[in-house]
Design a protein around this motif. Structure first.
Motif, PDB file in Angstrom:
ATOM      1  N   LEU A   1       0.842  -1.196   0.000  1.00 39.87           N
ATOM      2  CA  LEU A   1       0.000   0.000   0.000  1.00 39.87           C
ATOM      3  C   LEU A   1       0.877   1.246   0.000  1.00 39.87           C
ATOM      4  O   LEU A   1       1.705   1.427   0.900  1.00 39.87           O
ATOM      5  N   SER A   2       0.690   2.105  -0.994  1.00 40.71           N
ATOM      6  CA  SER A   2       1.459   3.348  -1.042  1.00 40.71           C
ATOM      7  C   SER A   2       0.657   4.474  -0.414  1.00 40.71           C
ATOM      8  O   SER A   2      -0.575   4.514  -0.507  1.00 40.71           O
ATOM      9  N   SER A   3       1.370   5.402   0.224  1.00 42.96           N
ATOM     10  CA  SER A   3       0.745   6.576   0.851  1.00 42.96           C
ATOM     11  C   SER A   3       1.657   7.770   0.590  1.00 42.96           C
ATOM     12  O   SER A   3       2.790   7.800   1.064  1.00 42.96           O
ATOM     13  N   GLY A   4       1.168   8.755  -0.180  1.00 46.30           N
ATOM     14  CA  GLY A   4       1.994   9.883  -0.566  1.00 46.30           C
ATOM     15  C   GLY A   4       2.190  10.894   0.551  1.00 46.30           C
ATOM     16  O   GLY A   4       1.572  10.822   1.621  1.00 46.30           O
ATOM     17  N   SER A   5       3.032  11.871   0.284  1.00 42.93           N
ATOM     18  CA  SER A   5       3.351  12.911   1.258  1.00 42.93           C
ATOM     19  C   SER A   5       2.190  13.887   1.404  1.00 42.93           C
ATOM     20  O   SER A   5       1.335  14.008   0.526  1.00 42.93           O
ATOM     21  N   THR A   6       2.193  14.632   2.515  1.00 38.81           N
ATOM     22  CA  THR A   6       1.153  15.632   2.744  1.00 38.81           C
ATOM     23  C   THR A   6       1.445  16.931   2.009  1.00 38.81           C
ATOM     24  O   THR A   6       0.581  17.808   1.944  1.00 38.81           O
ATOM     25  N   CYS A   7       2.641  17.064   1.443  1.00 38.27           N
ATOM     26  CA  CYS A   7       3.115  18.372   0.987  1.00 38.27           C
ATOM     27  C   CYS A   7       4.017  18.212  -0.227  1.00 38.27           C
ATOM     28  O   CYS A   7       4.311  17.099  -0.663  1.00 38.27           O
ATOM     29  N   ASN A   8       4.462  19.341  -0.762  1.00 33.92           N
ATOM     30  CA  ASN A   8       5.444  19.334  -1.843  1.00 33.92           C
ATOM     31  C   ASN A   8       6.804  18.899  -1.317  1.00 33.92           C
ATOM     32  O   ASN A   8       7.427  17.971  -1.833  1.00 33.92           O
ATOM     33  N   VAL A   9       7.284  19.579  -0.282  1.00 29.84           N
ATOM     34  CA  VAL A   9       8.543  19.203   0.367  1.00 29.84           C
ATOM     35  C   VAL A   9       8.462  19.632   1.833  1.00 29.84           C
ATOM     36  O   VAL A   9       8.199  20.798   2.135  1.00 29.84           O
ATOM     37  N   CYS A  10       8.644  18.692   2.745  1.00 31.39           N
ATOM     38  CA  CYS A  10       8.578  18.965   4.178  1.00 31.39           C
ATOM     39  C   CYS A  10       9.061  17.730   4.919  1.00 31.39           C
ATOM     40  O   CYS A  10       9.193  16.655   4.334  1.00 31.39           O
ATOM     41  N   GLU A  11       9.283  17.874   6.201  1.00 30.19           N
ATOM     42  CA  GLU A  11       9.597  16.726   7.045  1.00 30.19           C
ATOM     43  C   GLU A  11       8.295  16.246   7.678  1.00 30.19           C
ATOM     44  O   GLU A  11       7.677  16.963   8.466  1.00 30.19           O
TER      45      GLU A  11
ATOM     46  N   THR B   1       5.450  14.390   9.899  1.00 32.69           N
ATOM     47  CA  THR B   1       5.283  13.961  11.286  1.00 32.69           C
ATOM     48  C   THR B   1       4.598  12.596  11.362  1.00 32.69           C
ATOM     49  O   THR B   1       4.704  11.907  12.385  1.00 32.69           O
ATOM     50  N   ASP B   2       3.894  12.199  10.296  1.00 33.28           N
ATOM     51  CA  ASP B   2       3.241  10.889  10.238  1.00 33.28           C
ATOM     52  C   ASP B   2       4.196   9.914   9.560  1.00 33.28           C
ATOM     53  O   ASP B   2       4.471  10.044   8.365  1.00 33.28           O
TER      54      ASP B   2
ATOM     55  N   ALA C   1       4.445   9.224   2.728  1.00 33.73           N
ATOM     56  CA  ALA C   1       5.624   9.152   1.844  1.00 33.73           C
ATOM     57  C   ALA C   1       6.307   7.794   1.960  1.00 33.73           C
ATOM     58  O   ALA C   1       7.535   7.695   2.008  1.00 33.73           O
ATOM     59  N   THR C   2       5.490   6.739   1.994  1.00 30.40           N
ATOM     60  CA  THR C   2       6.014   5.386   2.142  1.00 30.40           C
ATOM     61  C   THR C   2       5.257   4.409   1.254  1.00 30.40           C
ATOM     62  O   THR C   2       4.219   4.720   0.680  1.00 30.40           O
TER      63      THR C   2
END
Length: 502
Positions: free
Chosen positions: A184-194, A196-197, A201-202
Motif C-alpha cells: 500500500l502506497s501513501s503519498g506525502s502531505t506536501c510538496n517538500v517537508c519533514e 510527522t506521520d 511518503a512510504t
C-alpha cells in the motif's frame, strides 16, 4: 449550482495564472491552467468520440488503439478480472464501477454499472482468493467478489483503518504481492517537508487480514504505481518528484523497492541534495537508493504494468507507464504512455507507446493507469475525459490470445496439445508430473474441491497457461521455473485433464 461552480473555476484560474506566469512563463499557460483546474478540483475536459481518438492518438507498431468507453467521470485505477471485466475506481464519488467484458465484439463494454458505493475516496484495488481489496484514502476495505458473475457477495469490511489522508497526495494505491502480502502506497502531505506521520511518503505492507502492518520502504514522495517484474520478482514503483525547482528538475523516478529502502525524499531528489532540506538529512537514515530509471521532470508517472501476455517482439521484458503530464512547466510535457524495456545489462530504455493526448495545444486526456487482460488486451484509463482506451494487436500481428474473453470460449482449445508429437508430449508430461509432485501442487489443488484444476483447456491454450505460471494470480506463488519447465507443467496438466475425460 452550475453558475456557482463556473464562478469558482474562474476565480481559481485568475488566482493561479499570475503564479504560473511568474514561475513558468507564458507559452504553456492556456494548457497549464486547464490542468491546474483538473489537479485542484477535478475539472475535466470534453468526452472524445472514436474518430477524434483515432485521429489524434498514435500507438506503437504492431498495435491498434480504440476508445473503449467514455463519460465515466473522474476515474482512476483499474483491475481486469479473469472474466475480462474491468473494475474501476472513481474516488471523488466514492465508487467502484464494473465494465463488463465486450463479448458482443462491438468494441465497448457489454454493461457499465456501479459495483460499490459509499466508499471514502477509493483509489487502488486488487483481487485475490475470492476477495476484492480496495484502498480508500483512510484505510483498506475488502468484500467477497464472484469473478465469473461480476457480483459482490456479502458485506464490505475494513481490514485497515485510521490511515492519514489530510493534505496533498491522499490517494492510496494497493497491489497484492507474489508473497501474499498486500502493498500500500501513501503519498506525502506536501510538496517538500519533514513529515510527522511516519506512514506518509512510504510504501507499507500487511497481511490479507490487516495484521502486521509495517512500513516497507520510505522517502517516496508520491509512489502511485507498483508492479513486480515477472522475470525477477522485483517490486518497482513510480514516484513523482517535487515541484517549484524549474522546468527540468528534479526528475520523476522509477524505483526498485526493497525492504527497508530509503529513497531520498524530502532530503534528496534522485541523487542530488534538495536545495531546501538537503542539509537536514538525518544521520540515522539508511543510504539513499538512487532511481532505477529517471523520467523527465514533472511528467508525473502514475500506473505501471509489466507486460505478461503479449507475444509481440520487443515487449518480452517491458513495462508500460502512464505519464499523467505536467501542470507546472512552461512547455507542457508528458501526457502519454511509455514503454520501459529492460536490457540484458539491467539498464532501462524508455520509448513512446501511446502519444497524442496533448497535440497542437489541444488536450485530449491525461493517462492514469495501465492494465492488461489475459487475452493480451491493454487498457488505459484517463481521468481528464473520463475515458478508457483499449490497445490490441493490430490485424496481422502475431498474438497467442483470442481477443474475446477466454472464460466465455468453452471450446476454443479442444486441440490444445495437437502441436506436440507423441514423443514430445510424453517427455513434457513426464517432466511436468515431476514438477507437480516436487512443488506439492496437489496440496492446494485437491480434487473435487473449489481449487481443483478442471476444464483448463476451456480457458487456456499451451502458451497462455505457460505464461500464467510466470506470474500466477495470488495466493498461488510464483515458483522458480524456467520457460521449459512452465511449458512442461502446462502440458502435463492438459494431458491429465484430456486423458481422464476419455
Amino acid at each position: 449550482m452550475k453558475v456557482l461552480r463556473f464562478i469558482i473555476y474562474v476565480v481559481i484560474v485568475l488566482m493561479a495564472t499570475p503564479f504560473l506566469l511568474v514561475h513558468y512563463g507564458p507559452p504553456g499557460v492556456a494548457t497549464t491552467s486547464k490542468v491546474a483546474l483538473h489537479a485542484l478540483v477535478g475539472y475535466g475536459g470534453d468526452e472524445p468520440d472514436g474518430n477524434i481518438v483515432r485521429r489524434q492518438l498514435s500507438v506503437a507498431d504492431g498495435y491498434r488503439l480504440d476508445l473503449y468507453a467514455t463519460g465515466l467521470g473522474k476515474i482512476r485505477f483499474m483491475h481486469v478480472t479473469d472474466a475480462g471485466d474491468i473494475l474501476l475506481t472513481r474516488p471523488r464519488s466514492g465508487e467502484v464501477l464494473i465494465l463488463k467484458a465486450d463479448t458482443s465484439g462491438d468494441g465497448s463494454p457489454d454493461d457499465i454499472r456501479v459495483l460499490l458505493s459509499g466508499l471514502t475516496r477509493p483509489h487502488g484495488l486488487d483481487y485475490a482468493d475470492g476477495w476484492l481489496y480496495i484502498a480508500e484514502s483512510n484505510g483498506v476495505a475488502k468484500v467477497a467478489f464472484d469473478v465469473e458473475s461480476g457480483d459482490i457477495r456479502g458485506d464490505i469490511s475494513r481490514v485497515v483503518t485510521g490511515l492519514g489522508d489530510k493534505g496533498g497526495h491522499w490517494t492510496k494505491t494497493l497491489r497484492i504481492g507474489t508473497d501474499g502480502w498486500l502493498y500500500l502506497s501513501s503519498g506525502s502531505t506536501c510538496n517538500v517537508c519533514e513529515e510527522t506521520d511516519p506512514q506518509r511518503a512510504t510504501i507499507m505492507r500487511f497481511k490479507p487480514d490487516g495484521s502486521e502492518l509495517e512500513v516497507h520502504a520510505s522517502g517516496l514522495r508520491n509512489s502511485v504505481g507498483m508492479d513486480w517484474s515477472p522475470w525477477s520478482n522485483e517490486l518497482f514503483a513510480t514516484d513523482n518528484g517535487r515541484d517549484l525547482l524549474g522546468d527540468d528538475f528534479p526528475p520523476c523516478e522509477l524505483n526498485n523497492i526493497v525492504a527497508g529502502g530509503f529513497y531520498g525524499w524530502p532530503y534528496v531528489n534522485a541523487s542530488t541534495p534538495d536545495p531546501d532540506l538537503g542539509d537536514k538529512l538525518p544521520s540515522d537514515l539508511p543510504a539513499n537508493r538512487p532511481p532505477a530509471h529517471e523520467f523527465r521532470a514533472h511528467n508525473a508517472p502514475l500506473g505501471i504494468r509489466f507486460i505478461r501476455h503479449s507475444k509481440l517482439a520487443g515487449f518480452e521484458r517491458s513495462a508500460l507507464v502512464a505519464l499523467h503530464g505536467s501542470w507546472n512547466r512552461s512547455i507542457p510535457d508528458g501526457y502519454k504512455v511509455v514503454s520501459l524495456q529492460w536490457q540484458p545489462d539491467g539498464t532501462i530504455v524508455e520509448s513512446d507507446f501511446v502519444t497524442g493526448f496533448l497535440q497542437d495545444g489541444k488536450l485530449l486526456g491525461r493517462p492514469v493507469d495501465v492494465a492488461e487482460a489475459r487475452d493480451g488486451s491493454i487498457f488505459i484509463s484517463d481521468d481528464y475525459s473520463g475515458s478508457i482506451y483499449r490497445v490490441v494487436p493490430a490485424d496481422g500481428a502475431e498474438s497467442s490470445f483470442s481477443l474475446t474473453s477466454t472464460v466465455k470460449a468453452p471450446d476454443a482449445n479442444v486441440g490444445v496439445l495437437d502441436a506436440y508429437d507423441a514423443t514430445q508430449r510424453a517427455a513434457l508430461v513426464s517432466q511436468g508430473e515431476a514438477l507437480y509432485q516436487q512443488f506439492n501442487c496437489v496440496g492446494c489443488h485437491v480434487p473435487q474441491t473449489a481449487n481443483a484444476l478442471i476444464a483448463l483447456h476451456k480457458r487456456y491454450n499451451a502458451a497462455s497457461l505457460t505464461d500464467f505460471f510466470s506470474a500466477p494470480t495470488p495466493p498461488m506463488p510464483a515458483f522458480p521455473l524456467s520457460a521449459e519447465q512452465r511449458e512442461a507443467l502446462a502440458v502435463y496438466l492438459f494431458d491429465r485433464e484430456l486423458t481422464s475425460a476419455k
